[in-house]
Write an enzyme that holds these catalytic residues in place. Structure first.
Site, PDB file in Angstrom:
ATOM      1  N   HIS A  52      39.819  36.989  40.788  1.00  0.00           N
ATOM      2  CA  HIS A  52      40.043  35.546  40.901  1.00  0.00           C
ATOM      3  C   HIS A  52      38.789  34.840  41.410  1.00  0.00           C
ATOM      4  O   HIS A  52      37.815  35.470  41.839  1.00  0.00           O
ATOM      5  CB  HIS A  52      41.201  35.275  41.861  1.00  0.00           C
ATOM      6  CG  HIS A  52      40.995  35.896  43.213  1.00  0.00           C
ATOM      7  ND1 HIS A  52      40.157  35.359  44.166  1.00  0.00           N
ATOM      8  CD2 HIS A  52      41.491  37.034  43.759  1.00  0.00           C
ATOM      9  CE1 HIS A  52      40.156  36.121  45.247  1.00  0.00           C
ATOM     10  NE2 HIS A  52      40.948  37.150  45.020  1.00  0.00           N
ATOM     11  N   ASP A 301      39.627  41.968  43.774  1.00  0.00           N
ATOM     12  CA  ASP A 301      38.444  42.811  43.943  1.00  0.00           C
ATOM     13  C   ASP A 301      38.822  44.281  44.044  1.00  0.00           C
ATOM     14  O   ASP A 301      38.115  45.151  43.532  1.00  0.00           O
ATOM     15  CB  ASP A 301      37.632  42.372  45.167  1.00  0.00           C
ATOM     16  CG  ASP A 301      38.500  42.140  46.394  1.00  0.00           C
ATOM     17  OD1 ASP A 301      39.695  42.521  46.392  1.00  0.00           O
ATOM     18  OD2 ASP A 301      37.980  41.564  47.368  1.00  0.00           O
TER      19      ASP A 301
END
Length: 459
Positions: A52, A301
């Protein structure tokens, strides 16, 4: 004996036919491979996995000076900067894959999946606005350059059942392996805890950490989160966050991702279901059983780092905001992996930061899909279900993946099976005929013996 000779001749003919079929099949396959090598392979499918964009902090602490600043947005929410990052990434992907992708989203040929968090869903929306420009009309405020777009369907499942993308979803197998990693007396986690004692002491004072509560590596990771956001947004740092503190928190932040998926048991128990899904989709596309040309996964991540670790190409650095892994499937079966790990918001920066080609160390170039699937299973990075991966109920959207073969292989198998069946039937008939002939001989001999006895008695 004449019938037996005929059956044996039939078996010999079938054997010779089987040898000829195998020889012809091998020649056809060699010819096919030669023709493929002579023509440039075409791109069949692209899989995108990205992190994101810029967000508000996930964690905070008592002396956090920016609590009120982020309160209107809420915790861990996508910021306008994050929208821009993914809008620009989508425009870059449009330029890269313009020959494969139409300018409007096609639900029958494309699929988008996100974790069930606001920031990943919103990032996917912004990304798709840049990737499919005809979904959007011109923005009302030209200076802002924010899209007004026709919605694209984005699929998701609840966090506790998302074994595909959410690396923090319940997974007993991973929890056990990670605990074992941290508890190794001379392991890297314990060593770092001793090495960063000074940072824990300074952070306890600077953050107003409650006395008596532990402040170890895990807590320092939480403290590093809001400070990283402040630095990214250019906010003034508190006095206690000096150069040494920044360097220490940065090192710990990267070590977190280097450790969490550093071993096959760690990345395999978390990314195995996604890897099975990707390989299954590519196999279906290559075999002509699927028309999907685009698979998009909007995640975190941790998802990106686990994915790259499974391929053996992770650089042990936290994937930056809007980082994107690109998996490309070509018509000759080759799979290529690229990684774009630069966070940018301008077109000029995008053109200056092309994705890095990743050479998969365990899959010799050209890396064929069949070889990749085999090696992923050997590495423990391929699980047919979330249940087998995590020792937990499977994500209902993760179907079991089976290895498929192309139509020519299936045809050869059917022919071979038919020949074997014919050989078996011929063998049964031969045995029956041989037994029947033996019985007739015995009856004939018995009758001849009886006639001889009868003639002897008459004499």
């Amino acid at each position: 004996t004449g019938m037996l000779r005929s059956v044996l001749l039939l078996l010999l003919c079938q054997f010779l036919l089987l040898v000829e079929i195998c020889r012809t099949s091998a020649a056809a396959q060699a010819s096919k491979e030669e023709s493929v090598s002579q023509s440039a392979p075409s791109l069949l499918q692209v899989t995108l996995l990205y992190r994101h964009g810029e967000r508000t902090p996930v964690h905070t602490f008592p002396l956090d000076p920016y609590k009120q600043l982020f309160r209107p947005y809420g915790s861990e929410q996508l910021l306008e900067e994050g929208v821009r990052q993914h809008f620009e990434l989508g425009k870059y992907l449009r330029r890269r894959y313009w020959s494969l992708l139409p300018r409007r989203f096609n639900v029958t040929r494309m699929h988008v999946r996100s974790t069930d968090t606001d920031r990943t869903i919103m990032s996917a929306q912004a990304n798709l606005a840049g990737l499919f420009p005809e979904q959007c009309s011109a923005a009302v405020d030209g200076a802002a350059q924010l899209p007004a777009c026709y919605p694209v369907p984005i699929h998701t499942v609840p966090k506790p059942t998302d074994q595909l993308l959410k690396m923090s979803s319940p997974c007993p197998a991973y929890t056990r392996h990670w605990r074992e990693f941290k508890l190794r007396p001379d392991g890297p986690y314990a060593s770092a805890g001793r090495r960063f004692t000074w940072l824990s002491e300074r952070a306890r004072v600077g953050t107003g950490w409650r006395q008596g509560e532990p402040l170890g590596i895990s807590e320092l990771w939480k403290i590093a989160d809001p400070i990283a956001v402040w630095r990214s947004l250019g906010l003034k740092l508190p006095d206690w966050v000096d150069r040494d503190v920044i360097a220490g928190l940065e090192e710990l932040r990267h070590l977190k991702f280097a450790w969490k998926f550093s071993e096959p048991k760690l990345y395999g128990s978390r990314i195995g279901a996604l890897m099975a899904r990707l390989i299954g989709d590519m196999e279906a596309r290559l075999a002509g059983r699927s028309n999907k040309i685009l698979q998009v996964y909007s995640a975190h991540d941790s998802t990106v780092s686990a994915f790259l670790s499974a391929f053996g190409v992770f650089n042990n650095l936290q994937p930056p905001l809007a980082a994107c892994a690109m998996l490309e499937l070509y018509s000759d079966g080759e799979v290529r992996l690229f990684y774009r790990n630069a966070t940018t918001t301008t077109n000029s920066s995008l053109s200056a930061d092309p994705p890095l080609p990743m050479l998969i160390p365990f899959c010799q170039k050209p890396c064929l899909l069949s070889q990749l699937a085999k090696q992923m299973r050997k590495r423990g990075a391929h699980s047919d279900s979330g249940e087998s991966m995590c020792e937990l109920a499977t994500d209902s959207s993760v179907s079991k993946t089976t290895v498929t073969t192309d139509s020519s292989s299936n045809a050869i198998f059917i022919v071979l099976f038919g020949l074997i069946l014919c050989l078996a039937i011929a063998l049964v008939i031969t045995c029956w005929l041989w037994n029947k002939e033996r019985q007739l001989r015995l009856e004939c001999d018995s009758n001849m013996f009886a006639n001889h006895i009868s003639k002897t008695k008459d004499c």
